[in-house]
Write a protein that holds these residues in place. Structure first.
Motif, PDB file in Angstrom:
ATOM      1  N   MET A   1       0.848  -1.153   0.000  1.00 18.67           N
ATOM      2  CA  MET A   1       0.000   0.000   0.000  1.00 18.67           C
ATOM      3  C   MET A   1       0.904   1.228   0.000  1.00 18.67           C
ATOM      4  N   LEU A   2       0.578   2.179  -0.858  1.00 22.58           N
ATOM      5  CA  LEU A   2       1.324   3.427  -0.953  1.00 22.58           C
ATOM      6  C   LEU A   2       0.382   4.609  -0.863  1.00 22.58           C
ATOM      7  N   ALA A   3       0.865   5.720  -0.391  1.00 23.97           N
ATOM      8  CA  ALA A   3       0.076   6.945  -0.356  1.00 23.97           C
ATOM      9  C   ALA A   3       0.299   7.714  -1.653  1.00 23.97           C
ATOM     10  N   GLY A   4      -0.754   8.335  -2.159  1.00 27.44           N
ATOM     11  CA  GLY A   4      -0.645   9.136  -3.375  1.00 27.44           C
ATOM     12  C   GLY A   4      -1.182   8.400  -4.590  1.00 27.44           C
ATOM     13  N   SER A   5      -1.167   9.092  -5.720  1.00 22.36           N
ATOM     14  CA  SER A   5      -1.642   8.513  -6.975  1.00 22.36           C
ATOM     15  C   SER A   5      -0.598   7.566  -7.547  1.00 22.36           C
TER      16      SER A   5
END
Length: 54
Positions: A1-5
């Motif tokens: 899971m990553l933050a951002g687009s």
């Protein structure tokens, strides 16, 4: 899971859960019933929860 687009947005489906935009890879393999996306926790300690439905 990553933050951002994601770097390649065309490769993802965008959904909204609890007011948060979530990008799910189009090639994801999930249970036939799909997945459940929700938030858990309280105030600033909220976390994203993703579960396969079965």
């Amino acid at each position: 899971m990553l933050a951002g687009s994601p770097p390649e947005p065309r490769s993802f489906n965008k959904v909204t859960a609890g007011g948060i935009k979530i990008f799910i890879f189009k090639g994801v393999v999930a249970a036939p019933e799909g997945i459940n996306i929700s938030l858990s926790g309280f105030w600033i300690w909220k976390r994203l929860v993703v579960n396969e439905l079965s």
